[in-house]
Write a protein that holds these residues in place. Structure first.
Motif, PDB file in Angstrom:
ATOM      1  N   LEU A  13       0.908  -1.057  -0.207  1.00 47.48           N
ATOM      2  CA  LEU A  13       0.142   0.009  -0.095  1.00 47.48           C
ATOM      3  C   LEU A  13       0.956   1.220   0.055  1.00 47.48           C
ATOM      4  O   LEU A  13       1.033   1.769   1.157  1.00 47.48           O
ATOM      5  N   LEU A  14       1.388   1.762  -1.049  1.00 47.57           N
ATOM      6  CA  LEU A  14       2.602   2.438  -1.475  1.00 47.57           C
ATOM      7  C   LEU A  14       2.052   3.570  -2.441  1.00 47.57           C
ATOM      8  O   LEU A  14       1.908   3.396  -3.350  1.00 47.57           O
ATOM      9  N   GLU A  15       2.887   4.826  -2.144  1.00 48.53           N
ATOM     10  CA  GLU A  15       2.998   5.732  -3.097  1.00 48.53           C
ATOM     11  C   GLU A  15       4.110   5.115  -4.292  1.00 48.53           C
ATOM     12  O   GLU A  15       4.757   4.485  -3.985  1.00 48.53           O
ATOM     13  N   ASN A  16       4.077   6.025  -5.345  1.00 49.42           N
ATOM     14  CA  ASN A  16       5.045   5.631  -6.440  1.00 49.42           C
ATOM     15  C   ASN A  16       6.403   5.715  -6.063  1.00 49.42           C
ATOM     16  O   ASN A  16       7.230   4.787  -6.445  1.00 49.42           O
TER      17      ASN A  16
ATOM     18  N   THR B 101      -1.575  -2.878  -4.901  1.00 48.01           N
ATOM     19  CA  THR B 101      -2.939  -2.571  -4.878  1.00 48.01           C
ATOM     20  C   THR B 101      -3.030  -1.128  -4.919  1.00 48.01           C
ATOM     21  O   THR B 101      -2.021  -0.369  -4.956  1.00 48.01           O
ATOM     22  N   ASN B 102      -4.094  -0.744  -5.087  1.00 49.08           N
ATOM     23  CA  ASN B 102      -4.684   0.843  -5.393  1.00 49.08           C
ATOM     24  C   ASN B 102      -4.700   1.561  -4.168  1.00 49.08           C
ATOM     25  O   ASN B 102      -5.347   1.314  -3.485  1.00 49.08           O
TER      26      ASN B 102
ATOM     27  N   SER C 209       1.238   0.626  -9.535  1.00 49.68           N
ATOM     28  CA  SER C 209       0.565  -0.552  -9.319  1.00 49.68           C
ATOM     29  C   SER C 209      -0.399  -0.818 -10.204  1.00 49.68           C
ATOM     30  O   SER C 209      -0.816  -2.187 -10.293  1.00 49.68           O
ATOM     31  N   HIS C 210      -0.702  -0.076 -11.062  1.00 54.59           N
ATOM     32  CA  HIS C 210      -1.751  -0.423 -12.355  1.00 54.59           C
ATOM     33  C   HIS C 210      -1.211  -0.114 -13.466  1.00 54.59           C
ATOM     34  O   HIS C 210       0.063  -0.756 -14.102  1.00 54.59           O
TER      35      HIS C 210
ATOM     36  N   LYS D 215     -18.695   3.797   1.858  1.00 52.35           N
ATOM     37  CA  LYS D 215     -18.735   2.251   1.581  1.00 52.35           C
ATOM     38  C   LYS D 215     -17.763   2.183   0.149  1.00 52.35           C
ATOM     39  O   LYS D 215     -17.344   0.952   0.068  1.00 52.35           O
ATOM     40  N   LEU D 216     -17.430   3.158  -0.512  1.00 51.34           N
ATOM     41  CA  LEU D 216     -16.767   3.274  -1.504  1.00 51.34           C
ATOM     42  C   LEU D 216     -15.484   4.060  -1.618  1.00 51.34           C
ATOM     43  O   LEU D 216     -15.331   4.835  -1.020  1.00 51.34           O
ATOM     44  N   GLY D 217     -14.184   3.601  -2.417  1.00 53.41           N
ATOM     45  CA  GLY D 217     -13.138   4.556  -2.881  1.00 53.41           C
ATOM     46  C   GLY D 217     -13.857   5.625  -3.348  1.00 53.41           C
ATOM     47  O   GLY D 217     -14.815   5.870  -4.008  1.00 53.41           O
TER      48      GLY D 217
END
Length: 525
Positions: free
Chosen positions: A62-65, A86-87, A217-218, A483-485
């Protein structure tokens, strides 16, 4: 076939050793090829020796670039544990679900996230590694750079099976409320570079300085190894601040950048952008969302013919189609109609456009797009049903509806799976509806993408309340935020008395969506 990535990296280092390989712009860290090789050797040796991250185990990032770049391709391919990228912007509950799905042994966290995730990860037996110093020591939390003290930089010399060993997990957008978990072998990663090198444009050279603002991550992950193997420099940023981006382009002499259309539109309107020298830019990749042809024309007037559109997916770890620089110019007839396409099918990609029975459709006829390439995953982790449904004979069934013309341009006209792409993020309607429908006043909802001048599509919800119940639009938006991002929360909500239903009483999203797109041609890039 076995592969030893450490040997591959050592060979690159022999060629480019003292040259700059990685720059973390916001943290002001710089590594030559030799230094990056030595550091990533130490990281792998530390992970294996101190954290027990060997074959059959995994670790969550769970990291920044800036920090993720240290654990990226050059690290994960040298080891034998599997990385879970992960995002960072997904919701807390989604991260916990992803952790439960994979069962990582270790989580590498930005230090600012430790307090929030501490108890949940401790309850799951996950060791936490903080990437920056903690204000004070905590049980079960190690500091990354302390762990590296005294660790050897000797080559790990780990061998992996190129096709069978899984070294990376990434989650797709959820079609049934949760994402599917894509899994990648070493050869899929290595095939990504080859796919870029096969294209006609020489996009990666020793002089390339690639600035990545999008999450590594994507989709941005596919640009890491092509830069590295050619002796270029990767430059990372964490915060989507276009003012800082302009300063970075000027200060770092950036030649290649990747931005989603939303950011490109804002760049056009950014006051002060002309105060910076952006003339070093030779290539700007864009994709992940539809782009406005009129704004693309403005962008080309501002930056020149430097744009390349990429159409791809989590399931195929390379560009599936590319709209090259030359394809951004008028054709022989002076037409720019092909700018509405996703580009020409990429080299090395087999593409079929099929009907509901899997029969090939002729050029110009709409069908579902199927993709097969060296970089296509073989299926989803712990999801045999999803694998059986979406893969056939090595082809991934994209769910995108489109057609191919005689010149090889691919046009995406709709999405079979009701996916909304807003500002470069994938949002599935059913996930947002599931969150909205948990509100006690909601009877049912229909979530669709509606036209937006900057984001391409904006998430919009039409909601029917239960008889005798009351809820304001603001209250429903607040409920969704819990509930959501943040990128999945509707930008707008409309309370309606009825929703269109099929004979089976299923909500007809297409009927809802068509009200908003009836006067606008909907193109998906």
């Amino acid at each position: 076939m076995k592969v030893n990535f450490t040997r591959m990296m050592r060979q690159v280092v022999r060629t480019y050793g003292p040259k700059e390989a990685l720059v973390n712009f916001e943290r002001n860290r710089r590594y030559s090829f030799e230094e990056l090789h030595q550091l990533t050797n130490r990281i792998v040796n530390m992970m294996r020796g101190k954290l027990g991250l060997t074959r059959g185990t995994s670790y969550l990032c769970l990291l920044e670039n800036d920090n993720l770049s240290l654990l990226h391709a050059w690290t994960l391919l040298k080891g034998d544990a599997a990385a879970v990228l992960t995002n960072l912007h997904d919701a807390y509950d989604e991260h916990l679900w992803q952790a439960d799905w994979i069962g990582p042994k270790v989580a590498f966290l930005e230090t600012a996230l430790v307090d929030r995730y501490y108890q949940a990860f401790r309850d799951r037996g996950i060791l936490i590694v903080a990437m920056d110093p903690l204000p004070e020591p905590r049980d079960g939390v190690d500091y990354f750079w302390d762990l590296l003290e005294g660790v050897s930089d000797a080559d790990p010399d780990v061998e992996n099976d190129a096709h069978e060993d899984i070294l990376l997990y990434r989650f797709t957008g959820g079609t049934t409320g949760r994402g599917k978990c894509a899994q990648y072998s070493p050869d899929i990663w290595l095939g990504t570079s080859d796919s870029f090198y096969a294209e006609e444009d020489a996009l990666f050279r020793e002089t390339t300085r690639s600035l990545q603002l999008a999450p590594l991550s994507h989709g941005a992950a596919i640009g890491v190894l092509p830069v590295f193997f050619r002796g270029g420099t990767l430059i990372t940023m964490n915060v989507p601040d276009l003012g800082a981006w302009c300063r970075a382009v000027e200060a770092e002499r950036v030649t290649l950048a990747t931005l989603v259309p939303t950011m490109l539109y804002r760049l056009l309107e950014l006051g002060g952008a002309d105060d910076h020298d952006l003339s070093t830019l030779e290539t700007i990749f864009y994709g992940a969302a539809p782009i406005s042809p009129s704004k693309l024309e403005q962008l080309q007037a501002r930056f020149g013919n430097v744009f390349v559109q990429v159409y791809g997916a989590t399931e195929c770890f390379q560009p599936v189609a590319l709209l090259a620089k030359r394809d951004h110019l008028p054709d022989a007839n002076g037409s720019l109609a092909h700018l509405a396409s996703a580009g020409r099918v990429a080299r090395g990609v087999e593409m079929r456009v099929v009907d509901d029975d899997g029969n090939d459709m002729p050029d110009g006829s709409v069908g579902e797009v199927w993709v097969r390439a060296r970089t296509t995953i073989t299926g989803y982790y712990r999801n045999p049903e999803g694998t059986a449904q979406e893969f056939e004979n090595g082809f991934w069934k994209s769910g995108d509806l489109g057609y191919r013309d005689a010149r090889g341009f691919l046009y995406i006209v709709d999405r079979k799976k009701d996916m909304i792409i807003t500002g470069g993020f994938n949002v599935y309607a059913i996930e947002v509806e599931g969150a909205l429908n948990t509100h006690p006043a909601v009877l049912m909802s229909a979530v669709v993408g509606i036209p937006h001048p900057d984001w391409g599509e904006a998430v919009h919800a039409e909601i029917m309340l239960k008889e005798g119940s009351a809820a304001s639009e603001g209250e429903l938006l607040d409920h969704a935020r819990q509930k959501l991002g943040k990128h999945k929360v509707p930008k707008s909500i409309k309370l309606v008395g009825e929703l269109p239903l099929s004979a089976a009483h299923k909500v007809l999203r297409r009927v809802v969506r068509d009200k908003y797109w009836s006067k606008t041609e909907r193109h998906v890039g």
